[in-house]
Motif scaffolding. Structure first.
Motif, PDB file in Angstrom:
ATOM      1  N   SER A 277      -6.160   8.660 -10.833  1.00 18.03           N
ATOM      2  CA  SER A 277      -5.833   7.240 -10.730  1.00 18.03           C
ATOM      3  C   SER A 277      -6.889   6.536  -9.896  1.00 18.03           C
ATOM      4  CB  SER A 277      -4.436   7.028 -10.134  1.00 18.03           C
ATOM      5  OG  SER A 277      -4.345   7.558  -8.823  1.00 18.03           O
ATOM      6  N   TRP A 278      -6.950   5.217 -10.067  1.00 14.08           N
ATOM      7  CA  TRP A 278      -7.973   4.422  -9.400  1.00 14.08           C
ATOM      8  C   TRP A 278      -7.393   3.048  -9.051  1.00 14.08           C
ATOM      9  CZ3 TRP A 278      -8.109   6.981 -13.932  1.00 14.08           C
ATOM     10  CH2 TRP A 278      -9.003   8.065 -14.070  1.00 14.08           C
ATOM     11  N   ALA A 279      -7.858   2.460  -7.958  1.00 16.63           N
ATOM     12  CA  ALA A 279      -7.462   1.102  -7.578  1.00 16.63           C
ATOM     13  C   ALA A 279      -8.713   0.298  -7.273  1.00 16.63           C
ATOM     14  CB  ALA A 279      -6.555   1.136  -6.350  1.00 16.63           C
ATOM     15  N   THR A 280      -8.726  -0.948  -7.727  1.00 21.75           N
ATOM     16  CA  THR A 280      -9.862  -1.830  -7.432  1.00 21.75           C
ATOM     17  C   THR A 280      -9.398  -3.273  -7.467  1.00 21.75           C
ATOM     18  OG1 THR A 280     -12.196  -2.260  -7.953  1.00 21.75           O
ATOM     19  CG2 THR A 280     -10.683  -2.108  -9.815  1.00 21.75           C
ATOM     20  N   ASP A 281     -10.329  -4.163  -7.112  1.00 21.49           N
ATOM     21  CA  ASP A 281     -10.068  -5.606  -7.140  1.00 21.49           C
ATOM     22  C   ASP A 281     -10.937  -6.266  -8.191  1.00 21.49           C
ATOM     23  OD1 ASP A 281      -8.107  -6.265  -5.187  1.00 21.49           O
ATOM     24  OD2 ASP A 281      -9.556  -5.913  -3.591  1.00 21.49           O
ATOM     25  N   ALA A 282     -10.396  -7.290  -8.838  1.00 25.49           N
ATOM     26  CA  ALA A 282     -11.219  -8.149  -9.683  1.00 25.49           C
ATOM     27  C   ALA A 282     -11.704  -9.368  -8.909  1.00 25.49           C
ATOM     28  CB  ALA A 282     -10.431  -8.593 -10.917  1.00 25.49           C
ATOM     29  N   HIS A 283     -11.002  -9.728  -7.825  1.00 21.48           N
ATOM     30  CA  HIS A 283     -11.415 -10.912  -7.060  1.00 21.48           C
ATOM     31  C   HIS A 283     -12.525 -10.609  -6.060  1.00 21.48           C
ATOM     32  CE1 HIS A 283      -7.590  -9.750  -4.672  1.00 21.48           C
ATOM     33  NE2 HIS A 283      -8.610  -9.254  -4.023  1.00 21.48           N
ATOM     34  N   LYS A 284     -13.057  -9.406  -6.117  1.00 19.80           N
ATOM     35  CA  LYS A 284     -14.250  -9.100  -5.333  1.00 19.80           C
ATOM     36  C   LYS A 284     -15.458  -9.220  -6.265  1.00 19.80           C
ATOM     37  CE  LYS A 284     -12.411  -6.431  -1.454  1.00 19.80           C
ATOM     38  NZ  LYS A 284     -10.996  -6.767  -1.534  1.00 19.80           N
ATOM     39  N   TRP A 285     -15.953  -8.108  -6.779  1.00 18.98           N
ATOM     40  CA  TRP A 285     -17.221  -8.181  -7.505  1.00 18.98           C
ATOM     41  C   TRP A 285     -17.122  -8.788  -8.907  1.00 18.98           C
ATOM     42  CZ3 TRP A 285     -20.402  -3.369  -5.736  1.00 18.98           C
ATOM     43  CH2 TRP A 285     -21.594  -3.803  -5.151  1.00 18.98           C
ATOM     44  N   LEU A 286     -15.958  -8.799  -9.523  1.00 25.15           N
ATOM     45  CA  LEU A 286     -15.882  -9.470 -10.826  1.00 25.15           C
ATOM     46  C   LEU A 286     -15.828 -10.979 -10.644  1.00 25.15           C
ATOM     47  CD1 LEU A 286     -15.831  -8.996 -13.850  1.00 25.15           C
ATOM     48  CD2 LEU A 286     -13.327  -8.877 -13.745  1.00 25.15           C
ATOM     49  N   ASN A 287     -15.568 -11.438  -9.417  1.00 20.27           N
ATOM     50  CA  ASN A 287     -15.632 -12.862  -9.093  1.00 20.27           C
ATOM     51  C   ASN A 287     -14.663 -13.716  -9.897  1.00 20.27           C
ATOM     52  OD1 ASN A 287     -18.725 -13.915  -7.616  1.00 20.27           O
ATOM     53  ND2 ASN A 287     -17.907 -11.853  -7.580  1.00 20.27           N
ATOM     54  N   VAL A 288     -13.388 -13.291  -9.921  1.00 20.37           N
ATOM     55  CA  VAL A 288     -12.328 -14.132 -10.473  1.00 20.37           C
ATOM     56  C   VAL A 288     -11.513 -14.687  -9.303  1.00 20.37           C
ATOM     57  CG1 VAL A 288     -12.235 -12.678 -12.527  1.00 20.37           C
ATOM     58  CG2 VAL A 288     -10.539 -12.344 -10.713  1.00 20.37           C
ATOM     59  N   PRO A 289     -10.731 -15.749  -9.505  1.00 20.37           N
ATOM     60  CA  PRO A 289      -9.955 -16.330  -8.396  1.00 20.37           C
ATOM     61  C   PRO A 289      -8.919 -15.347  -7.857  1.00 20.37           C
ATOM     62  CG  PRO A 289     -10.100 -17.872 -10.242  1.00 20.37           C
ATOM     63  CD  PRO A 289     -10.616 -16.556 -10.739  1.00 20.37           C
ATOM     64  N   TYR A 290      -8.577 -15.571  -6.589  1.00 20.59           N
ATOM     65  CA  TYR A 290      -7.479 -14.796  -5.993  1.00 20.59           C
ATOM     66  C   TYR A 290      -6.174 -15.202  -6.648  1.00 20.59           C
ATOM     67  CZ  TYR A 290     -10.032 -12.491  -2.295  1.00 20.59           C
ATOM     68  OH  TYR A 290     -10.862 -11.652  -1.604  1.00 20.59           O
TER      69      TYR A 290
END
Length: 456
Positions: A277-290
């Motif tokens: 399994s993996w966890a990540t953010d899109a509002h960091k490096w993908l640069n989408v809004p929080y």
């Protein structure tokens, strides 16, 4: 409605257009004026236009310029213009993407974006996923699947029977595990204090030569991108060891997992694809809004088993039901912005975003080092730790940088050494922004009497 939306769009566009003209941090006077937004509970109605105007006139000046080009704190990326526009459209749709029946568009965009993400991050084909608020809930979601799986192997249904009397789970983390991971373990009843901590090296990487013996149900948590240094745990050694012991391997990769999209950085995460399994953010490096986080589980049936709920009033279709893969039933259509970002950038644009910001981080490190300030980490990604002396000196420099307004950096302590932490992750940051910010940091450091390794 049309006039109100036009007014909001006009004010929002003006805010973004003028962001570069103001200091990145708000002034104390602007913050003080936020009190004018309060007062007793309103007894009478207000015109919507007045409300929007007040929000802008009092709220906008007191914001931190995280959407701008020279914010280098907390690994916060800006929002790509297309993702802001997609966010507005999705808000107008007002979709609850818990059920296909409630939002075919939101559900379909999640399915499409999920497939694209698995491809871009080089995860195993068929990996399942969930769109959540951020890395904390992404860790929580993936670890809930891990907890379900390792106990199911022992014949225990944790969803039905809870943890009372359940077989004990061994949880292994590195000494530099992020607090959000530990918070998630606490929320899952696995405990923050009872985890087995593995010593780390001088870059915060888990030491493979110090791994404990494992027996019984176990979860091993590895890190892709240390929050201070950007370093990666040696997954190539840890994951086979864990799997040989029958353990589940989870990856906390809030920002580091995105190294997979950049050819010159992909080697850093190559071995992490073997995890469960993996966890990540899109509002960091993908640069989408929080707010926008992502949880991935190699076997989507395990994720679904850990998250599924049912009720007579909830319709079932042959399609993927989003709520069966997330902690929430009701939630906004986060997949819309992710779809828009990937569709706009493409593989080449996403790769350039990551490579460019990593190169800019290295430029910060080179410039500061050349001026005599020690760089405390190996700059392998987008994180830079620089020493300006003792705690008092670092605090003076941090306050000076933030009050100067050219850019924004925060402080940290790394292995007992106070430091300024620079995180470069915004699509909008230019090389000129880096040079301008570097000049400001050096100017402040010299003024505040920061300590160099050698005379400048």
């Amino acid at each position: 409605m049309n006039a109100l939306l036009s007014l909001a769009a006009e004010r929002a566009a003006r805010y973004l257009d003028t962001l570069d003209e103001r200091g990145v941090a708000p002034s104390t006077d602007d913050i003080a004026r936020l009190a004018d937004l309060g007062g007793p509970f309103p007894e009478v109605s207000s015109a919507p236009e007045t409300v929007i105007a007040q929000l802008d006139e009092l709220g906008s000046p007191a914001t931190v310029g995280t959407a701008g080009r020279r914010f280098f704190g907390f690994v916060i990326g800006g929002s790509l213009p297309v993702t802001v526009a997609a966010n507005w459209l999705a808000t107008a749709w007002d979709q609850n993407v818990g059920l296909w029946a409630a939002s075919p568009t939101g559900s379909a965009l999640e399915e499409i974006a999920l497939g694209w993400l698995v491809d871009a991050l080089n995860l195993p084909a068929g990996t399942g996923g969930a769109f959540v608020t951020g890395a904390t809930v992404a860790n929580f979601t993936a670890l809930a699947a891990a907890r379900h799986a390792v106990l199911a192997r022992q014949g225990w249904d944790v969803g039905a029977d809870g943890l009372f009397g359940a077989p004990e789970i061994t949880v292994v983390v590195g000494d530099e595990a992020h607090p959000s991971l530990l918070k998630s373990l606490g929320l899952l009843g696995l405990g923050k204090k009872r985890v087995v901590r593995v010593p780390t090296d001088d870059q915060g990487r888990m030491r493979a030569d110090a791994l404990p013996a494992l027996s019984g149900p176990a979860i091993v948590c590895v890190q892709a991108g240390n929050v201070n240094t950007g370093a990666f745990d040696p997954a190539g050694a840890i994951i086979p060891w864990a799997h040989d012991a029958g353990a589940w391997v989870h990856v906390d990769g809030a920002f580091g997992l995105w190294a997979a999209v950049a050819p010159d950085r992909a080697h850093l995460v190559a071995d992490f694809a073997d995890a469960d399994s993996w966890a990540t953010d899109a509002h960091k490096w993908l640069n989408v809004p929080y707010d926008s986080g992502l949880a991935f589980v190699r076997d989507p049936d395990i994720l679904r088993a850990a998250m599924i709920m049912s009720a007579d009033y909830l319709p079932k279709t042959e399609r993927r039901e989003p709520s069966e893969y997330t902690p929430e039933l009701s939630r906004r259509a986060r997949g819309v912005e992710i779809w828009a970002a990937i569709k706009t950038l493409g593989r080449a644009g996403l790769s350039d975003l990551v490579e460019r910001t990593c190169r800019q981080a290295q430029r910060f490190a080179d410039g500061l080092s050349a001026a005599g300030y020690p760089i405390l980490n190996d700059v392998v990604l987008n994180q830079v730790l620089v020493s300006f002396g003792d705690q008092d000196a670092v605090q003076r420099v941090v306050r000076g940088i933030q009050s100067d307004g050219t850019c924004w950096c925060g402080g940290t302590v790394w292995h007992g050494q106070p430091a300024v932490r620079i995180s470069v992750s915004s699509w909008a940051t230019t090389d000129e922004d880096v040079e301008r910010s570097l000049d400001a940091i050096l100017r402040v450091a010299a003024r505040e009497g920061a300590i160099t390794r050698r005379p400048v």
